[in-house]
Motif scaffolding. Structure first.
Motif, PDB file in Angstrom:
ATOM      1  N   PHE A 197     -38.827 154.028  77.220  1.00  0.00           N
ATOM      2  CA  PHE A 197     -37.826 154.885  75.703  1.00  0.00           C
ATOM      3  C   PHE A 197     -39.632 154.518  74.847  1.00  0.00           C
ATOM      4  O   PHE A 197     -39.035 153.124  74.373  1.00  0.00           O
ATOM      5  CB  PHE A 197     -36.937 154.850  75.211  1.00  0.00           C
ATOM      6  CG  PHE A 197     -36.308 155.840  74.303  1.00  0.00           C
ATOM      7  CD1 PHE A 197     -38.013 157.313  74.230  1.00  0.00           C
ATOM      8  CD2 PHE A 197     -35.409 155.239  73.165  1.00  0.00           C
ATOM      9  CE1 PHE A 197     -37.020 158.336  73.137  1.00  0.00           C
ATOM     10  CE2 PHE A 197     -34.887 156.423  72.462  1.00  0.00           C
ATOM     11  CZ  PHE A 197     -36.029 157.334  72.320  1.00  0.00           C
ATOM     12  N   GLN A 198     -40.622 155.251  74.680  1.00  0.00           N
ATOM     13  CA  GLN A 198     -41.873 154.867  74.101  1.00  0.00           C
ATOM     14  C   GLN A 198     -41.189 154.467  72.662  1.00  0.00           C
ATOM     15  O   GLN A 198     -41.290 154.020  70.721  1.00  0.00           O
ATOM     16  CB  GLN A 198     -42.398 155.371  73.882  1.00  0.00           C
ATOM     17  CG  GLN A 198     -43.355 155.320  75.199  1.00  0.00           C
ATOM     18  CD  GLN A 198     -43.639 153.757  75.446  1.00  0.00           C
ATOM     19  OE1 GLN A 198     -43.997 153.229  74.646  1.00  0.00           O
ATOM     20  NE2 GLN A 198     -44.002 153.421  77.118  1.00  0.00           N
ATOM     21  N   ALA A 199     -40.068 155.528  71.600  1.00  0.00           N
ATOM     22  CA  ALA A 199     -39.529 155.510  70.847  1.00  0.00           C
ATOM     23  C   ALA A 199     -38.539 153.597  69.996  1.00  0.00           C
ATOM     24  O   ALA A 199     -39.232 152.746  69.223  1.00  0.00           O
ATOM     25  CB  ALA A 199     -38.271 155.922  70.121  1.00  0.00           C
ATOM     26  N   ASP A 200     -37.980 152.929  71.763  1.00  0.00           N
ATOM     27  CA  ASP A 200     -37.071 151.976  71.270  1.00  0.00           C
ATOM     28  C   ASP A 200     -39.068 150.944  71.485  1.00  0.00           C
ATOM     29  O   ASP A 200     -38.567 149.932  70.598  1.00  0.00           O
ATOM     30  CB  ASP A 200     -36.348 151.524  72.552  1.00  0.00           C
ATOM     31  CG  ASP A 200     -35.363 151.894  71.663  1.00  0.00           C
ATOM     32  OD1 ASP A 200     -35.189 153.127  71.021  1.00  0.00           O
ATOM     33  OD2 ASP A 200     -34.479 152.419  72.884  1.00  0.00           O
ATOM     34  N   VAL A 201     -39.563 151.645  71.764  1.00  0.00           N
ATOM     35  CA  VAL A 201     -41.090 150.056  72.446  1.00  0.00           C
ATOM     36  C   VAL A 201     -42.043 150.005  71.402  1.00  0.00           C
ATOM     37  O   VAL A 201     -42.031 149.469  70.480  1.00  0.00           O
ATOM     38  CB  VAL A 201     -41.838 151.031  73.429  1.00  0.00           C
ATOM     39  CG1 VAL A 201     -42.910 150.317  73.446  1.00  0.00           C
ATOM     40  CG2 VAL A 201     -40.775 151.117  74.776  1.00  0.00           C
ATOM     41  N   LYS A 202     -41.870 151.455  69.940  1.00  0.00           N
ATOM     42  CA  LYS A 202     -42.252 151.402  69.074  1.00  0.00           C
ATOM     43  C   LYS A 202     -41.097 150.599  68.083  1.00  0.00           C
ATOM     44  O   LYS A 202     -41.660 149.235  66.891  1.00  0.00           O
ATOM     45  CB  LYS A 202     -43.008 152.508  68.520  1.00  0.00           C
ATOM     46  CG  LYS A 202     -43.333 153.150  67.294  1.00  0.00           C
ATOM     47  CD  LYS A 202     -44.997 152.444  67.463  1.00  0.00           C
ATOM     48  CE  LYS A 202     -45.933 153.564  68.397  1.00  0.00           C
ATOM     49  NZ  LYS A 202     -46.940 152.377  68.470  1.00  0.00           N
ATOM     50  N   ALA A 203     -40.454 150.634  67.898  1.00  0.00           N
ATOM     51  CA  ALA A 203     -39.165 149.941  67.178  1.00  0.00           C
ATOM     52  C   ALA A 203     -39.395 148.142  67.564  1.00  0.00           C
ATOM     53  O   ALA A 203     -39.347 147.755  66.763  1.00  0.00           O
ATOM     54  CB  ALA A 203     -38.381 150.202  66.887  1.00  0.00           C
ATOM     55  N   LEU A 204     -39.388 148.339  68.424  1.00  0.00           N
ATOM     56  CA  LEU A 204     -39.304 146.664  69.094  1.00  0.00           C
ATOM     57  C   LEU A 204     -40.478 146.137  68.376  1.00  0.00           C
ATOM     58  O   LEU A 204     -40.957 145.516  68.577  1.00  0.00           O
ATOM     59  CB  LEU A 204     -39.577 146.835  71.167  1.00  0.00           C
ATOM     60  CG  LEU A 204     -39.759 145.402  71.221  1.00  0.00           C
ATOM     61  CD1 LEU A 204     -38.392 144.357  70.766  1.00  0.00           C
ATOM     62  CD2 LEU A 204     -39.331 145.247  72.937  1.00  0.00           C
ATOM     63  N   GLN A 205     -41.884 146.847  69.272  1.00  0.00           N
ATOM     64  CA  GLN A 205     -43.405 146.462  68.208  1.00  0.00           C
ATOM     65  C   GLN A 205     -43.042 145.905  66.785  1.00  0.00           C
ATOM     66  O   GLN A 205     -43.633 144.669  66.456  1.00  0.00           O
ATOM     67  CB  GLN A 205     -44.257 147.371  69.065  1.00  0.00           C
ATOM     68  CG  GLN A 205     -44.539 147.502  70.147  1.00  0.00           C
ATOM     69  CD  GLN A 205     -45.169 148.587  70.292  1.00  0.00           C
ATOM     70  OE1 GLN A 205     -46.026 149.573  69.868  1.00  0.00           O
ATOM     71  NE2 GLN A 205     -45.588 148.271  71.675  1.00  0.00           N
ATOM     72  N   LYS A 206     -41.981 146.622  65.956  1.00  0.00           N
ATOM     73  CA  LYS A 206     -42.084 146.349  64.801  1.00  0.00           C
ATOM     74  C   LYS A 206     -41.834 144.662  64.550  1.00  0.00           C
ATOM     75  O   LYS A 206     -42.208 144.529  63.622  1.00  0.00           O
ATOM     76  CB  LYS A 206     -41.707 147.832  64.269  1.00  0.00           C
ATOM     77  CG  LYS A 206     -42.633 149.132  64.144  1.00  0.00           C
ATOM     78  CD  LYS A 206     -42.492 150.075  63.168  1.00  0.00           C
ATOM     79  CE  LYS A 206     -43.100 151.329  62.715  1.00  0.00           C
ATOM     80  NZ  LYS A 206     -42.717 152.026  62.460  1.00  0.00           N
ATOM     81  N   HIS A 207     -40.563 144.799  65.215  1.00  0.00           N
ATOM     82  CA  HIS A 207     -39.586 144.231  64.776  1.00  0.00           C
ATOM     83  C   HIS A 207     -40.685 142.440  65.115  1.00  0.00           C
ATOM     84  O   HIS A 207     -40.586 141.578  64.098  1.00  0.00           O
ATOM     85  CB  HIS A 207     -37.748 144.284  65.338  1.00  0.00           C
ATOM     86  CG  HIS A 207     -37.132 143.111  65.982  1.00  0.00           C
ATOM     87  ND1 HIS A 207     -36.312 142.852  64.293  1.00  0.00           N
ATOM     88  CD2 HIS A 207     -37.829 141.777  66.082  1.00  0.00           C
ATOM     89  CE1 HIS A 207     -35.831 141.909  64.103  1.00  0.00           C
ATOM     90  NE2 HIS A 207     -36.143 141.038  64.935  1.00  0.00           N
ATOM     91  N   LEU A 208     -41.220 143.055  66.393  1.00  0.00           N
ATOM     92  CA  LEU A 208     -42.011 141.271  66.661  1.00  0.00           C
ATOM     93  C   LEU A 208     -42.866 141.420  66.000  1.00  0.00           C
ATOM     94  O   LEU A 208     -43.157 140.013  65.540  1.00  0.00           O
ATOM     95  CB  LEU A 208     -42.126 141.208  68.048  1.00  0.00           C
ATOM     96  CG  LEU A 208     -41.657 141.944  69.238  1.00  0.00           C
ATOM     97  CD1 LEU A 208     -42.050 142.389  70.526  1.00  0.00           C
ATOM     98  CD2 LEU A 208     -40.632 140.856  69.456  1.00  0.00           C
ATOM     99  N   ALA A 209     -43.685 142.062  65.268  1.00  0.00           N
ATOM    100  CA  ALA A 209     -45.313 142.397  64.109  1.00  0.00           C
ATOM    101  C   ALA A 209     -44.117 141.520  62.926  1.00  0.00           C
ATOM    102  O   ALA A 209     -45.117 140.704  62.515  1.00  0.00           O
ATOM    103  CB  ALA A 209     -45.494 143.324  64.259  1.00  0.00           C
ATOM    104  N   ALA A 210     -43.483 142.096  62.452  1.00  0.00           N
ATOM    105  CA  ALA A 210     -42.634 141.438  61.325  1.00  0.00           C
ATOM    106  C   ALA A 210     -42.058 139.974  61.237  1.00  0.00           C
ATOM    107  O   ALA A 210     -42.688 138.874  60.405  1.00  0.00           O
ATOM    108  CB  ALA A 210     -41.419 142.467  60.910  1.00  0.00           C
ATOM    109  N   ARG A 211     -41.335 139.380  62.494  1.00  0.00           N
ATOM    110  CA  ARG A 211     -41.317 137.810  63.021  1.00  0.00           C
ATOM    111  C   ARG A 211     -42.622 137.545  63.229  1.00  0.00           C
ATOM    112  O   ARG A 211     -42.285 135.920  62.830  1.00  0.00           O
ATOM    113  CB  ARG A 211     -40.080 138.381  64.913  1.00  0.00           C
ATOM    114  CG  ARG A 211     -39.104 138.670  64.458  1.00  0.00           C
ATOM    115  CD  ARG A 211     -38.277 137.598  63.102  1.00  0.00           C
ATOM    116  NE  ARG A 211     -38.100 136.564  63.526  1.00  0.00           N
ATOM    117  CZ  ARG A 211     -36.587 136.221  64.286  1.00  0.00           C
ATOM    118  NH1 ARG A 211     -35.951 137.015  65.093  1.00  0.00           N
ATOM    119  NH2 ARG A 211     -36.720 134.649  64.809  1.00  0.00           N
TER     120      ARG A 211
END
Length: 223
Positions: free
Chosen positions: A63-77
């Motif tokens: 699900f690419q919406a979840d993928v995008k949310a995951l990528q943003k979270h990892l970028a912040a961390r």
């Protein structure tokens, strides 16, 4: 009269396939660029590959919406990590962070199926494969997504790595040269595109080695 009920789901599966192969001094990560829902193609040019750090690249299907949310979270961390440690996160560290992030959301998971590729602290290629709730393993090669059931047997036939249960532990890196690995990736995607309706349009290949990161593209079937 039968009762009509509308079942709403917070998830969708946008299809697509991802592959990663680790070599002795390189890593190849590849994914197609088709994004679908049901029998409709939403776009033919959507990159499923994300650079997380200098030596870490993630390819994700689901699900690419979840993928995008995951990528943003990892970028912040990763940004927080850089401020605290004054250096880029290594690929094994990023692998653990991704596992923890997915496991933290296990009761309402990110519906994303990830494969993380990069170079470890010794400059060797490394590939980590995941399920949706953070269980992960370091392997020599991996495939995720709608075409993985077609691609994995092909890779097993060409690259079957030694069992992780063997002692002493065997090196999981594949014996292929970088050019051979790229050609193998092109072959498996050309094959999967023939049979999987959710894989196609264009292939994006990212190659990591000591010289840095480079990208290649190959056209796939558009029907």
């Amino acid at each position: 009269m039968t009762k009509q009920q509308s079942n709403w789901s917070p998830y969708d599966n946008n299809g697509g396939s991802c592959v990663a192969i680790a070599g002795t001094n390189y890593c190849v990560i590849a994914a197609d660029t088709r994004m679908s829902t049901g029998y409709s193609i939403l776009t033919r040019d959507y990159s499923k590959i994300s650079k997380l750090a200098e030596k870490s690249v993630m390819a994700s299907s689901g699900f690419q919406a979840d993928v995008k949310a995951l990528q943003k979270h990892l970028a912040a961390r990763h940004l927080i990590y850089q401020h605290q440690h004054n250096k880029q996160m290594s690929c094994p560290a990023m692998a653990q962070l991704l596992s923890n992030t997915l496991y933290y959301k296990r009761f309402f998971p990110y519906y994303s199926f990830n494969v993380l590729g990069g170079l470890d602290n010794e400059g060797k290629g490394c590939v980590y494969t995941y399920d949706a709730v953070g269980s992960y393993e370091r392997v020599g090669y991996s495939s995720q997504g709608s075409g993985s059931t077609l691609i994995t047997p092909f890779l097993d036939n060409q690259l079957k790595s030694p069992s992780p249960l063997l002692l002493p532990a065997q090196d999981s890196a594949t014996p292929l040269s970088e050019a051979e690995a790229v050609n193998l990736v092109k072959t498996v995607f050309a094959s999967a595109t023939e049979r999987d309706i959710y894989t196609g349009d264009r292939l994006e290949i990212v190659i990591l080695n000591a010289d840095g990161i480079r990208r290649e593209f190959m056209e796939l079937r558009k029907d």
